[in-house]
Scaffold this motif. Sequence first.
Motif, PDB file in Angstrom:
ATOM      1  N   TRP A  80       0.825  -1.199   0.000  1.00 24.23           N
ATOM      2  CA  TRP A  80       0.000   0.000   0.000  1.00 24.23           C
ATOM      3  C   TRP A  80       0.867   1.260   0.000  1.00 24.23           C
ATOM      4  CZ3 TRP A  80      -4.529   1.144  -1.538  1.00 24.23           C
ATOM      5  CH2 TRP A  80      -5.165   2.317  -1.129  1.00 24.23           C
ATOM      6  N   GLN A  84       1.091   4.195  -2.929  1.00 20.36           N
ATOM      7  CA  GLN A  84       0.877   5.608  -2.637  1.00 20.36           C
ATOM      8  C   GLN A  84       1.917   6.511  -3.298  1.00 20.36           C
ATOM      9  OE1 GLN A  84       0.711   5.685   1.705  1.00 20.36           O
ATOM     10  NE2 GLN A  84      -1.506   5.975   1.616  1.00 20.36           N
ATOM     11  N   GLN A 324     -10.727  13.782   7.719  1.00 16.76           N
ATOM     12  CA  GLN A 324     -12.008  13.637   7.025  1.00 16.76           C
ATOM     13  C   GLN A 324     -11.832  13.666   5.510  1.00 16.76           C
ATOM     14  OE1 GLN A 324     -14.028  16.916   9.141  1.00 16.76           O
ATOM     15  NE2 GLN A 324     -15.527  15.417   9.833  1.00 16.76           N
ATOM     16  N   GLU A 325     -10.856  14.434   5.025  1.00 17.94           N
ATOM     17  CA  GLU A 325     -10.643  14.535   3.578  1.00 17.94           C
ATOM     18  C   GLU A 325      -9.924  13.315   3.002  1.00 17.94           C
ATOM     19  OE1 GLU A 325      -8.783  18.121   2.353  1.00 17.94           O
ATOM     20  OE2 GLU A 325     -10.076  19.413   3.580  1.00 17.94           O
ATOM     21  N   HIS A 326      -9.167  12.615   3.831  1.00 17.52           N
ATOM     22  CA  HIS A 326      -8.326  11.524   3.322  1.00 17.52           C
ATOM     23  C   HIS A 326      -8.595  10.207   4.040  1.00 17.52           C
ATOM     24  CE1 HIS A 326      -6.009  14.603   1.194  1.00 17.52           C
ATOM     25  NE2 HIS A 326      -5.922  15.273   2.329  1.00 17.52           N
ATOM     26  N   TRP A 327      -9.805  10.003   4.498  1.00 20.97           N
ATOM     27  CA  TRP A 327     -10.102   8.855   5.351  1.00 20.97           C
ATOM     28  C   TRP A 327     -10.021   7.526   4.611  1.00 20.97           C
ATOM     29  CZ3 TRP A 327     -14.116   5.538   4.233  1.00 20.97           C
ATOM     30  CH2 TRP A 327     -15.028   5.981   3.285  1.00 20.97           C
ATOM     31  N   LEU A 328     -10.246   7.502   3.326  1.00 21.59           N
ATOM     32  CA  LEU A 328     -10.300   6.228   2.606  1.00 21.59           C
ATOM     33  C   LEU A 328      -8.915   5.739   2.186  1.00 21.59           C
ATOM     34  CD1 LEU A 328     -11.923   3.934   1.406  1.00 21.59           C
ATOM     35  CD2 LEU A 328     -12.207   5.298  -0.685  1.00 21.59           C
ATOM     36  N   ALA A 329      -8.192   6.521   1.395  1.00 20.14           N
ATOM     37  CA  ALA A 329      -6.899   6.093   0.873  1.00 20.14           C
ATOM     38  C   ALA A 329      -5.723   6.758   1.576  1.00 20.14           C
ATOM     39  CB  ALA A 329      -6.811   6.383  -0.627  1.00 20.14           C
ATOM     40  N   LEU A 363      -4.269   6.564  10.451  1.00 22.77           N
ATOM     41  CA  LEU A 363      -5.516   6.570   9.687  1.00 22.77           C
ATOM     42  C   LEU A 363      -5.499   7.664   8.628  1.00 22.77           C
ATOM     43  CD1 LEU A 363      -8.275   5.221   9.420  1.00 22.77           C
ATOM     44  CD2 LEU A 363      -9.157   6.836  11.115  1.00 22.77           C
ATOM     45  N   GLY A 367      -5.137   5.882   5.393  1.00 24.25           N
ATOM     46  CA  GLY A 367      -6.548   5.687   5.120  1.00 24.25           C
ATOM     47  C   GLY A 367      -7.068   4.411   5.759  1.00 24.25           C
ATOM     48  N   VAL A 368      -8.353   4.209   5.628  1.00 26.35           N
ATOM     49  CA  VAL A 368      -8.971   3.006   6.194  1.00 26.35           C
ATOM     50  C   VAL A 368      -8.374   1.752   5.575  1.00 26.35           C
ATOM     51  CG1 VAL A 368     -11.134   1.713   6.376  1.00 26.35           C
ATOM     52  CG2 VAL A 368     -11.120   4.179   6.783  1.00 26.35           C
ATOM     53  N   ILE A 369      -8.073   1.807   4.299  1.00 23.68           N
ATOM     54  CA  ILE A 369      -7.542   0.625   3.600  1.00 23.68           C
ATOM     55  C   ILE A 369      -6.194   0.218   4.191  1.00 23.68           C
ATOM     56  CG2 ILE A 369      -6.761  -0.282   1.381  1.00 23.68           C
ATOM     57  CD1 ILE A 369      -8.714   1.654   0.021  1.00 23.68           C
TER      58      ILE A 369
END
Length: 453
Positions: A80, A84, A324-329, A363, A367-369
């Motif tokens: 991961w 990135q 909040q803006e980058h929570w996923l990746a 986190l 991100g969450v992933i």
Amino acid sequence: MPSLRSAPDRHLFFAFCLLIVWAPIPLGSNRVWAMQILQAWIAVISAGLCWQIGKGRLELAPALKKAWIPVACLSGILLWTLLQILPPPLSPLDSSTRNVTSGYLALQKSMAYTLVFLCALQLLATPQRLERAALVIVASGVLQAVYAVLVTLGGPSFDLLGLKLISPFKDATTGTFVNRNHLAGYLEMSLATGIGLLMARLEPGDSDMGWRERSRRLLRALLGGKAMVRLFLVIMVIALVMTHSRMGNSAFFASMGISAMIGLFLYRKVSRSLVLLFASMIVIDLFIVSAWFGLDKLASRIEGTRISEEVRLDVNANAWPWLQEHWLAGSGAGSFGSQFPAYRTADVGPFFDFAHNDYLQILGEYGVIGAAFFVLMIASSLWAAVRAQRQRQNQVLRGMAFAAMMGITSLMIHASVDFNHYIPANAMLFVVLCAFASAARHMDSSRQKRRGM
């Protein structure tokens, strides 16, 4: 049974033990040059093991074959992090947040920690080696504690490395770290390892055994051949208290209590001895020894804590929109220092490389992933530690599993207000404790009959 001197990987084992001692000495290896030394050291050990396995001189350790979940998680973090830093459209990140330099450094660190985990599983393939590695960790903790206390009480004449000149914590112990909280984190894990060594010496008792015999056995464990380990624990507790680290001390004693409660359910035949052991530690270490070395100052600092005056909480509050803006990746591994200034308000003055909250920073960067790999890695290690204590009959393996469980728990508590996982020496020791858990769970204890140590 072959001795250590005849084991084909004996030199690599010694190199691994020296690595443990060296890692915290150059400012916790929290400098690029120090981390490069660490990476080169780990690479040499890894290459040596690969060469010996390829030549058929060594077999893959059973724990290395079976601990596939943490290995897969570490590999997932590596993959991961690599994704990135790749250029668009291969990277899942927005091109405006990519920090290739920080990403490369984070990738190198992740590679180093992964290799440390693999090397630990391969080299610590017998209870004897696991125990000796634990002794090395305790010795390293004592070295840090003695140096820290001498510098604090003795003044500049004892500061051979001149670290007090750059440390902002003049009245607290810092050891060879710059930040007292990072020394506290290192001591937390070293103390947990020492307690695991003591627990490895607890003798199982019969249900009808009287309290006198149980007391005699406990005293034999504390005052017999393990008296030196007990003394080492006292020294490290003194240094831990003198760090005046509020969460460091709270995390240590909280993790000891949590782990002791779990141990009462898992160590059926030695539960009373376990109670006596921890009761003695609380009475001697907390209420007697610590009272002479600044427990009152630590208590005053805790009592004087004002939530509204804690700058680190303001940092976390400012970093919330970033998360909040980058929570996923995520925004990219190692990118917090370059991303945070865009979200910082005027009341947060100093520059912050780290969020003072490992959960928030991991986190936000991964991100969450990516964070899912961290969560699964730690959860699998804790589960392995619990299973080892429940199922293994070898006292050394059970004691080292307890050490792993307590050390991991302590640093995870401390992580809520600090960034120990971003200090290479502490992160490496944390990974070694995770390897302790997997080794204790999956190790073939009969392997000692075929292999040295």
